[in-house]
Design a protein around this motif. Structure first.
Motif, PDB file in Angstrom:
ATOM      1  N   LEU A  12      27.799  34.984  46.075  1.00  0.00           N
ATOM      2  CA  LEU A  12      28.745  34.503  44.390  1.00  0.00           C
ATOM      3  C   LEU A  12      29.368  35.336  43.845  1.00  0.00           C
ATOM      4  CD1 LEU A  12      29.101  31.636  43.014  1.00  0.00           C
ATOM      5  CD2 LEU A  12      26.410  32.582  41.907  1.00  0.00           C
ATOM      6  N   LYS A  13      30.592  35.330  43.784  1.00  0.00           N
ATOM      7  CA  LYS A  13      31.353  35.960  42.497  1.00  0.00           C
ATOM      8  C   LYS A  13      30.886  36.037  41.615  1.00  0.00           C
ATOM      9  CE  LYS A  13      33.567  39.178  40.257  1.00  0.00           C
ATOM     10  NZ  LYS A  13      34.860  38.945  40.383  1.00  0.00           N
ATOM     11  N   LEU A  14      31.034  36.632  40.335  1.00  0.00           N
ATOM     12  CA  LEU A  14      30.750  35.529  39.035  1.00  0.00           C
ATOM     13  C   LEU A  14      31.868  36.668  38.221  1.00  0.00           C
ATOM     14  CD1 LEU A  14      27.437  34.279  38.119  1.00  0.00           C
ATOM     15  CD2 LEU A  14      29.465  33.184  39.002  1.00  0.00           C
ATOM     16  N   SER A  15      32.837  36.016  37.342  1.00  0.00           N
ATOM     17  CA  SER A  15      33.230  37.274  36.386  1.00  0.00           C
ATOM     18  C   SER A  15      33.104  37.548  35.224  1.00  0.00           C
ATOM     19  CB  SER A  15      35.035  36.700  36.186  1.00  0.00           C
ATOM     20  OG  SER A  15      34.608  35.872  34.844  1.00  0.00           O
ATOM     21  N   GLY A  16      32.927  38.632  34.849  1.00  0.00           N
ATOM     22  CA  GLY A  16      32.012  39.319  33.258  1.00  0.00           C
ATOM     23  C   GLY A  16      32.757  38.185  31.689  1.00  0.00           C
ATOM     24  N   GLU A  17      34.050  37.885  32.528  1.00  0.00           N
ATOM     25  CA  GLU A  17      34.423  37.076  31.151  1.00  0.00           C
ATOM     26  C   GLU A  17      34.486  35.740  31.087  1.00  0.00           C
ATOM     27  OE1 GLU A  17      38.928  36.719  31.288  1.00  0.00           O
ATOM     28  OE2 GLU A  17      38.955  38.806  31.184  1.00  0.00           O
ATOM     29  N   GLY A  54      30.858  40.527  37.245  1.00  0.00           N
ATOM     30  CA  GLY A  54      31.803  41.370  36.776  1.00  0.00           C
ATOM     31  C   GLY A  54      31.339  41.817  35.565  1.00  0.00           C
ATOM     32  N   GLY A  55      32.038  42.725  34.875  1.00  0.00           N
ATOM     33  CA  GLY A  55      31.867  43.418  33.624  1.00  0.00           C
ATOM     34  C   GLY A  55      33.447  43.531  32.665  1.00  0.00           C
ATOM     35  N   GLY A  56      34.353  43.177  33.137  1.00  0.00           N
ATOM     36  CA  GLY A  56      34.773  42.219  31.874  1.00  0.00           C
ATOM     37  C   GLY A  56      34.852  42.334  30.936  1.00  0.00           C
ATOM     38  N   ASN A  57      33.470  41.434  30.306  1.00  0.00           N
ATOM     39  CA  ASN A  57      33.403  40.520  29.654  1.00  0.00           C
ATOM     40  C   ASN A  57      33.081  42.045  28.042  1.00  0.00           C
ATOM     41  OD1 ASN A  57      31.360  41.086  30.928  1.00  0.00           O
ATOM     42  ND2 ASN A  57      30.011  39.898  29.408  1.00  0.00           N
ATOM     43  N   TYR A  59      33.956  45.965  29.002  1.00  0.00           N
ATOM     44  CA  TYR A  59      34.585  46.563  29.492  1.00  0.00           C
ATOM     45  C   TYR A  59      34.696  46.491  30.589  1.00  0.00           C
ATOM     46  CZ  TYR A  59      36.894  51.193  28.144  1.00  0.00           C
ATOM     47  OH  TYR A  59      37.665  52.225  28.513  1.00  0.00           O
ATOM     48  N   ARG A  60      36.460  46.888  31.199  1.00  0.00           N
ATOM     49  CA  ARG A  60      37.021  46.945  32.089  1.00  0.00           C
ATOM     50  C   ARG A  60      37.624  48.930  31.492  1.00  0.00           C
ATOM     51  NH1 ARG A  60      38.713  42.246  34.080  1.00  0.00           N
ATOM     52  NH2 ARG A  60      38.592  41.073  32.610  1.00  0.00           N
ATOM     53  N   GLY A  61      38.132  49.319  32.953  1.00  0.00           N
ATOM     54  CA  GLY A  61      38.421  50.576  33.000  1.00  0.00           C
ATOM     55  C   GLY A  61      39.920  50.920  33.057  1.00  0.00           C
ATOM     56  N   LEU A  62      40.783  49.050  33.216  1.00  0.00           N
ATOM     57  CA  LEU A  62      41.827  49.268  33.656  1.00  0.00           C
ATOM     58  C   LEU A  62      41.929  49.928  32.324  1.00  0.00           C
ATOM     59  CD1 LEU A  62      42.997  46.904  36.410  1.00  0.00           C
ATOM     60  CD2 LEU A  62      44.155  49.075  35.977  1.00  0.00           C
ATOM     61  N   GLY A  74      36.526  55.722  32.567  1.00  0.00           N
ATOM     62  CA  GLY A  74      36.957  53.900  32.630  1.00  0.00           C
ATOM     63  C   GLY A  74      35.923  53.308  33.328  1.00  0.00           C
ATOM     64  N   ASP A  75      36.203  53.489  34.562  1.00  0.00           N
ATOM     65  CA  ASP A  75      35.653  52.491  35.899  1.00  0.00           C
ATOM     66  C   ASP A  75      34.199  52.650  35.382  1.00  0.00           C
ATOM     67  OD1 ASP A  75      38.286  52.257  36.085  1.00  0.00           O
ATOM     68  OD2 ASP A  75      38.657  53.030  37.906  1.00  0.00           O
ATOM     69  N   GLN A  76      34.096  54.331  35.802  1.00  0.00           N
ATOM     70  CA  GLN A  76      32.068  54.542  35.343  1.00  0.00           C
ATOM     71  C   GLN A  76      31.561  53.529  33.998  1.00  0.00           C
ATOM     72  OE1 GLN A  76      32.273  59.050  34.976  1.00  0.00           O
ATOM     73  NE2 GLN A  76      31.845  58.861  37.218  1.00  0.00           N
ATOM     74  N   GLY A 135      28.632  47.621  40.534  1.00  0.00           N
ATOM     75  CA  GLY A 135      29.758  47.402  41.501  1.00  0.00           C
ATOM     76  C   GLY A 135      30.316  48.374  43.174  1.00  0.00           C
ATOM     77  N   THR A 136      30.894  48.868  43.410  1.00  0.00           N
ATOM     78  CA  THR A 136      31.074  50.001  44.778  1.00  0.00           C
ATOM     79  C   THR A 136      30.152  50.773  44.351  1.00  0.00           C
ATOM     80  OG1 THR A 136      33.286  51.124  43.865  1.00  0.00           O
ATOM     81  CG2 THR A 136      32.618  48.901  45.891  1.00  0.00           C
ATOM     82  N   GLY A 137      29.727  51.073  43.018  1.00  0.00           N
ATOM     83  CA  GLY A 137      29.484  52.317  42.841  1.00  0.00           C
ATOM     84  C   GLY A 137      30.479  53.632  42.624  1.00  0.00           C
ATOM     85  N   HIS A 138      32.131  53.513  43.104  1.00  0.00           N
ATOM     86  CA  HIS A 138      33.053  54.437  43.099  1.00  0.00           C
ATOM     87  C   HIS A 138      34.120  53.692  42.246  1.00  0.00           C
ATOM     88  CE1 HIS A 138      31.652  56.756  46.571  1.00  0.00           C
ATOM     89  NE2 HIS A 138      30.925  55.240  46.744  1.00  0.00           N
ATOM     90  N   PRO A 139      35.223  54.543  41.655  1.00  0.00           N
ATOM     91  CA  PRO A 139      35.965  54.046  40.427  1.00  0.00           C
ATOM     92  C   PRO A 139      37.192  53.910  41.103  1.00  0.00           C
ATOM     93  CG  PRO A 139      36.120  56.651  40.631  1.00  0.00           C
ATOM     94  CD  PRO A 139      34.602  56.480  41.467  1.00  0.00           C
ATOM     95  N   SER A 142      37.776  47.191  42.419  1.00  0.00           N
ATOM     96  CA  SER A 142      37.266  46.237  41.472  1.00  0.00           C
ATOM     97  C   SER A 142      35.629  45.702  41.556  1.00  0.00           C
ATOM     98  CB  SER A 142      38.173  45.057  41.756  1.00  0.00           C
ATOM     99  OG  SER A 142      38.386  44.663  42.751  1.00  0.00           O
ATOM    100  N   THR A 143      35.239  44.465  40.817  1.00  0.00           N
ATOM    101  CA  THR A 143      34.318  43.979  41.248  1.00  0.00           C
ATOM    102  C   THR A 143      34.297  42.532  42.209  1.00  0.00           C
ATOM    103  OG1 THR A 143      33.735  42.683  39.088  1.00  0.00           O
ATOM    104  CG2 THR A 143      33.012  43.614  39.432  1.00  0.00           C
ATOM    105  N   ASP A 144      35.526  42.400  42.437  1.00  0.00           N
ATOM    106  CA  ASP A 144      35.695  41.610  43.080  1.00  0.00           C
ATOM    107  C   ASP A 144      35.689  42.452  44.725  1.00  0.00           C
ATOM    108  OD1 ASP A 144      35.992  38.843  41.621  1.00  0.00           O
ATOM    109  OD2 ASP A 144      38.108  39.330  42.305  1.00  0.00           O
TER     110      ASP A 144
END
Ligand code: UDP
Length: 242
Positions: A12-17, A54-57, A59-62, A74-76, A135-139, A142-144
């Protein structure tokens, strides 16, 4: 074990937002509690559940460069934000009496187990909900994509993308009231039509591994349960003819 289950092991993928609820930052406890209730319904049926949030709520690296922070840093920060959300979700699930494990792609032994694939599968077999953090541990991912990677690794039957709309539409349903929803659609059409189901890396990885994506509205109570038991809810993305 319930034999009416269409899916026995899901990611199950849930968004941070989505965790923000009515707030414009952070975590709304009402949403957390709601998610935990919805997850419990399918856990009670014996479905094995992995979760990526996710983590968008937070911080988002972009967004990093506009704030003078380099992309990798930022990605970290974004990956660490997913750990905060994962901890909150873990706590909400445990409040409902569900056993859980949080596994992280970035080592932090005091907080969470390091991600080890075989251990993750063992946890699932024992009925623990496994939350995959960082996430994947890598910059530059995305969490998708992290959700897809974990789904493939644990041999999930499908990836369930919980969103706030009912499925995949031919245009943005929040902007266009005449947007049409697909009942099913091929990976290729998602890529060709540039439909924002998940990012391109995630969709092409699903295609390569023949992993179905079910996009559904997580804000509608019982929807997760309906998808798991094979009711026609949401949009299925798979190897369908175009
Ligand atoms: N991220 C990353 N590598 C990963 C997964 C996530 O660098 O494998 C970072 C990236 O900066 C991303 C942030 O973590 O913006 C939060 O995740 P995402 O934006 O995917 O969260 P969501 O949109 O689901 O809330």
């Amino acid at each position: 074990m319930n034999h009416n289950l269409k899916y026995k092991r899901i990611l199950l993928k849930l968004s941070g937002e989505s965790l923000m609820g009515d707030q414009n930052f952070g975590i709304d406890p009402k949403v957390l509690n709601y998610f935990a209730d919805e997850i419990k319904k399918v856990h009670d049926l014996g479905v094995q559940i992995g979760i990526v949030i996710g983590g968008g709520n937070i911080y988002r690296g972009l967004n990093a460069s506009s704030q003078g922070i380099d992309r990798v840093t930022g990605d970290q920060m974004g990956m660490l934000a997913t750990i905060i959300n994962s901890l909150a979700l873990q706590n909400a699930l445990e409040n409902k009496g569900i056993y859980t494990r949080l596994m992280t792609a970035i080592k932090m032994e005091e907080v969470a187990e390091p991600y080890i694939r075989r251990r993750a599968i063992r946890h699932l077999e024992k009925g623990r909900v496994v939350i995959f953090g960082a996430g994947t541990g890598h910059p530059y991912f995305s969490t998708d994509t992290a959700a897809t990677l974990r789904a493939v690794e644990i041999e999930a039957d499908a990836i369930f993308k919980g969103t706030r709309v009912n499925g995949v539409y031919d245009s943005d349903p929040e902007k266009n009231p005449n947007a049409n929803m697909f009942e099913q659609i091929s990976y290729l059409d998602v890529l060709k039509l540039n439909l924002r189901v998940m990012d391109l890396t995630a969709v092409s990885m699903c295609q390569e591994n023949n992993l179905p994506i079910i996009v559904f509205n997580m804000d509608v109570p019982d929807n997760l349960l309906k998808v798991v038991t094979g009711e026609n809810v949401g949009t299925a993305v798979g190897n369908f003819p175009s």
